[in-house]
Design a protein around this motif. Sequence first.
Motif, PDB file in Angstrom:
ATOM      1  N   ASP A  67      28.719 -22.274  12.848  1.00 13.66           N
ATOM      2  CA  ASP A  67      29.954 -22.401  13.625  1.00 13.66           C
ATOM      3  C   ASP A  67      30.947 -23.371  12.985  1.00 13.66           C
ATOM      4  OD1 ASP A  67      28.910 -20.632  15.411  1.00 13.66           O
ATOM      5  OD2 ASP A  67      28.570 -22.076  17.024  1.00 13.66           O
ATOM      6  N   GLU A  68      30.444 -24.472  12.434  1.00 12.80           N
ATOM      7  CA  GLU A  68      31.337 -25.471  11.837  1.00 12.80           C
ATOM      8  C   GLU A  68      32.063 -24.901  10.621  1.00 12.80           C
ATOM      9  OE1 GLU A  68      31.161 -30.094  10.235  1.00 12.80           O
ATOM     10  OE2 GLU A  68      29.535 -29.276  11.471  1.00 12.80           O
ATOM     11  N   GLN A  69      31.342 -24.233   9.752  1.00 10.10           N
ATOM     12  CA  GLN A  69      31.971 -23.612   8.590  1.00 10.10           C
ATOM     13  C   GLN A  69      32.881 -22.445   9.003  1.00 10.10           C
ATOM     14  OE1 GLN A  69      28.120 -22.929   6.568  1.00 10.10           O
ATOM     15  NE2 GLN A  69      29.029 -23.920   4.779  1.00 10.10           N
ATOM     16  N   ALA A  70      32.477 -21.731  10.060  1.00 12.90           N
ATOM     17  CA  ALA A  70      33.264 -20.578  10.509  1.00 12.90           C
ATOM     18  C   ALA A  70      34.653 -20.993  10.973  1.00 12.90           C
ATOM     19  CB  ALA A  70      32.523 -19.845  11.623  1.00 12.90           C
ATOM     20  N   ILE A  71      34.752 -22.090  11.711  1.00 10.43           N
ATOM     21  CA  ILE A  71      36.069 -22.509  12.213  1.00 10.43           C
ATOM     22  C   ILE A  71      36.921 -23.076  11.076  1.00 10.43           C
ATOM     23  CG2 ILE A  71      35.471 -24.861  12.941  1.00 10.43           C
ATOM     24  CD1 ILE A  71      37.578 -22.326  14.933  1.00 10.43           C
ATOM     25  N   GLU A  72      36.286 -23.679  10.086  1.00 10.23           N
ATOM     26  CA  GLU A  72      37.030 -24.122   8.902  1.00 10.23           C
ATOM     27  C   GLU A  72      37.555 -22.912   8.123  1.00 10.23           C
ATOM     28  OE1 GLU A  72      37.965 -27.051   8.060  1.00 10.23           O
ATOM     29  OE2 GLU A  72      36.648 -28.439   9.136  1.00 10.23           O
ATOM     30  N   PHE A  73      36.723 -21.888   8.012  1.00 11.09           N
ATOM     31  CA  PHE A  73      37.114 -20.677   7.294  1.00 11.09           C
ATOM     32  C   PHE A  73      38.281 -19.995   8.005  1.00 11.09           C
ATOM     33  CE2 PHE A  73      36.946 -16.295   5.931  1.00 11.09           C
ATOM     34  CZ  PHE A  73      36.562 -16.360   4.600  1.00 11.09           C
ATOM     35  N   ALA A  74      38.199 -19.900   9.337  1.00 17.37           N
ATOM     36  CA  ALA A  74      39.265 -19.267  10.113  1.00 17.37           C
ATOM     37  C   ALA A  74      40.587 -20.009   9.949  1.00 17.37           C
ATOM     38  CB  ALA A  74      38.866 -19.217  11.587  1.00 17.37           C
ATOM     39  N   SER A  75      40.540 -21.319   9.982  1.00 18.46           N
ATOM     40  CA  SER A  75      41.759 -22.123   9.851  1.00 18.46           C
ATOM     41  C   SER A  75      42.365 -21.991   8.457  1.00 18.46           C
ATOM     42  CB  SER A  75      41.457 -23.592  10.155  1.00 18.46           C
ATOM     43  OG  SER A  75      40.964 -23.721  11.472  1.00 18.46           O
ATOM     44  N   ALA A  76      41.504 -21.961   7.433  1.00 14.14           N
ATOM     45  CA  ALA A  76      41.996 -21.802   6.059  1.00 14.14           C
ATOM     46  C   ALA A  76      42.633 -20.426   5.874  1.00 14.14           C
ATOM     47  CB  ALA A  76      40.846 -21.999   5.072  1.00 14.14           C
ATOM     48  N   ALA A  77      42.005 -19.379   6.426  1.00 13.05           N
ATOM     49  CA  ALA A  77      42.579 -18.034   6.330  1.00 13.05           C
ATOM     50  C   ALA A  77      43.932 -17.972   7.022  1.00 13.05           C
ATOM     51  CB  ALA A  77      41.621 -17.012   6.951  1.00 13.05           C
ATOM     52  N   CYS A  78      44.030 -18.595   8.180  1.00 17.20           N
ATOM     53  CA  CYS A  78      45.288 -18.641   8.920  1.00 17.20           C
ATOM     54  C   CYS A  78      46.376 -19.363   8.120  1.00 17.20           C
ATOM     55  CB  CYS A  78      45.067 -19.347  10.254  1.00 17.20           C
ATOM     56  SG  CYS A  78      46.560 -19.596  11.226  1.00 17.20           S
ATOM     57  N   ALA A  79      46.032 -20.491   7.548  1.00 18.74           N
ATOM     58  CA  ALA A  79      47.006 -21.262   6.770  1.00 18.74           C
ATOM     59  C   ALA A  79      47.523 -20.449   5.586  1.00 18.74           C
ATOM     60  CB  ALA A  79      46.374 -22.565   6.290  1.00 18.74           C
ATOM     61  N   LEU A  80      46.644 -19.742   4.910  1.00 18.10           N
ATOM     62  CA  LEU A  80      47.056 -18.960   3.747  1.00 18.10           C
ATOM     63  C   LEU A  80      47.978 -17.811   4.123  1.00 18.10           C
ATOM     64  CD1 LEU A  80      43.710 -18.933   1.753  1.00 18.10           C
ATOM     65  CD2 LEU A  80      45.873 -19.929   0.986  1.00 18.10           C
ATOM     66  N   LYS A  81      47.804 -17.235   5.329  1.00 16.73           N
ATOM     67  CA  LYS A  81      48.682 -16.130   5.730  1.00 16.73           C
ATOM     68  C   LYS A  81      50.150 -16.562   5.768  1.00 16.73           C
ATOM     69  CE  LYS A  81      50.669 -12.526   7.359  1.00 16.73           C
ATOM     70  NZ  LYS A  81      51.987 -13.046   7.061  1.00 16.73           N
ATOM     71  N   HIS A  82      50.424 -17.810   6.055  1.00 19.49           N
ATOM     72  CA  HIS A  82      51.807 -18.303   6.096  1.00 19.49           C
ATOM     73  C   HIS A  82      52.514 -18.162   4.747  1.00 19.49           C
ATOM     74  CE1 HIS A  82      50.121 -20.197   9.702  1.00 19.49           C
ATOM     75  NE2 HIS A  82      51.342 -20.398  10.128  1.00 19.49           N
ATOM     76  N   THR A  83      51.745 -17.937   3.690  1.00 18.29           N
ATOM     77  CA  THR A  83      52.313 -17.811   2.338  1.00 18.29           C
ATOM     78  C   THR A  83      52.500 -16.361   1.914  1.00 18.29           C
ATOM     79  OG1 THR A  83      50.191 -17.730   1.138  1.00 18.29           O
ATOM     80  CG2 THR A  83      51.027 -19.918   1.741  1.00 18.29           C
TER      81      THR A  83
END
Length: 333
Positions: free
Chosen positions: A290-306
Motif C-alpha cells: 500500500d505504501e509503494q502503491a500510493i507513492e506510485f499513484a502520486s508520481a503517475a498523477c504528477a507526470l500527467k501534468h506534463t
Amino acid sequence: MPKKVITFGEVMMRLSPPGYEKFSQANSFELVYGGGEANVAISCAYLGMKAAHVTRFPDNALGKAATQFLRKHWLSTEHIFYGDHMIGKYFLEKGAVHRSSEVIYEREGSSFSLIKPSMVNWENVLKDADWFHWTGITPAISEGAYLCCLEAIKTANKMGITVSGDINSRNNMWKYGKTMQEVIPTLVQHCDVVITSSYGIREMFGLGQHEDKFKDLAIILMNQFPNIKKVVKKTRRTLSASHNQIQGKLWNGQSYIKSDMLNITHIIDRVGTGDAFAAGLIYGLLHYDDEQAIEFASAACALKHTVPGDVNMVSLENVQSLMDGEASGDIKR
C-alpha cells in the motif's frame, strides 16, 4: 503474465483552441478523444498492463475514428458497441497562471447515454480480468448507463475481480430523475477500493461532519460499507493554474498512509490527472504494498501534468524514476 484491467464509460471528442487561446480567439480547434475511464485504461496499458475499455460509439465515421484512437493507445476494443448517431463532446479552454481552465460539455443524447444493460454480456467482457474500474460520471449520464455499471460491478464481484470506483461526481449532471445520493451508494457497497474526497463522502453519503478529517470520514465510510478495503484521496494544492502540489492519501482499515508531496511547477495540461492517479493506484495495488502503491499513484498523477491531451502516456520506467526521486528532467540517453 501481465495483469488485466477493464474500464467502462463514455469516450468524448475533446476540442480545444490552440495553445492557451480563449474560445473567443480561436479560429480552429485541436481534436483528441478522452473519457475518465478510458484514460485510466490507456494509462494502465502504457504501464505494461493488458487493458480493455467498454463503451458505445455512434455507428458512423466519428465512432470509428474514436475506436482507432483507443486502438492506437494499446487498448483492446473488442467490447465496443455501436449505435445511434452522436458522440459526446467537450470544449476545453486551457488556463494559465491565474486564469482557470473552462470546460463546456455537449453529451446529452450521445450514443453512450442510450446504452442498455442488455447490450453487454459482462461475464464475457470480464473473463480473465484482474480489475474493473468505474467512475461516478458514468451512472450520472443516464439510467441505462447506471444499470449497466451496476450489472458490471455485481458480475465482477461474482467472478472474484477487484472493483474500484472513482466516485467524485457533479450534481448538475444528474438529469434523468435520480440523484447521486440515491445511486452512488448502491454501487459503492460492492466496491473494494474507493477513490473520493472528504467533500465526496459528506455529499454523496451524508456521513460525518464538516470538520471531520479525511481519515475519520474514511473510517466511517468503511464501517457503513464493509466490502470496502481501501479509501483513497488525491490532495491538490493550487498555487496558480500553472503551479500545483499533489499528495496521495490511503486508509486501509489499519494504517493511514500519505505519499510525499510532489511539486508541479510548470503545468502543461491538468485534464486527466485524476485518471492518471487512479491508473497509478490500480497498477500500484496490483504490484506493490500500500505504501509503494500510493507513492506510485502520486508520481503517475504528477507526470500527467506534463503531457498534453487527456491521457497519461508515460512508461513504467518514467513513474518508477520519479518515485525514486529523479525529478531533474535530464535527457535520457
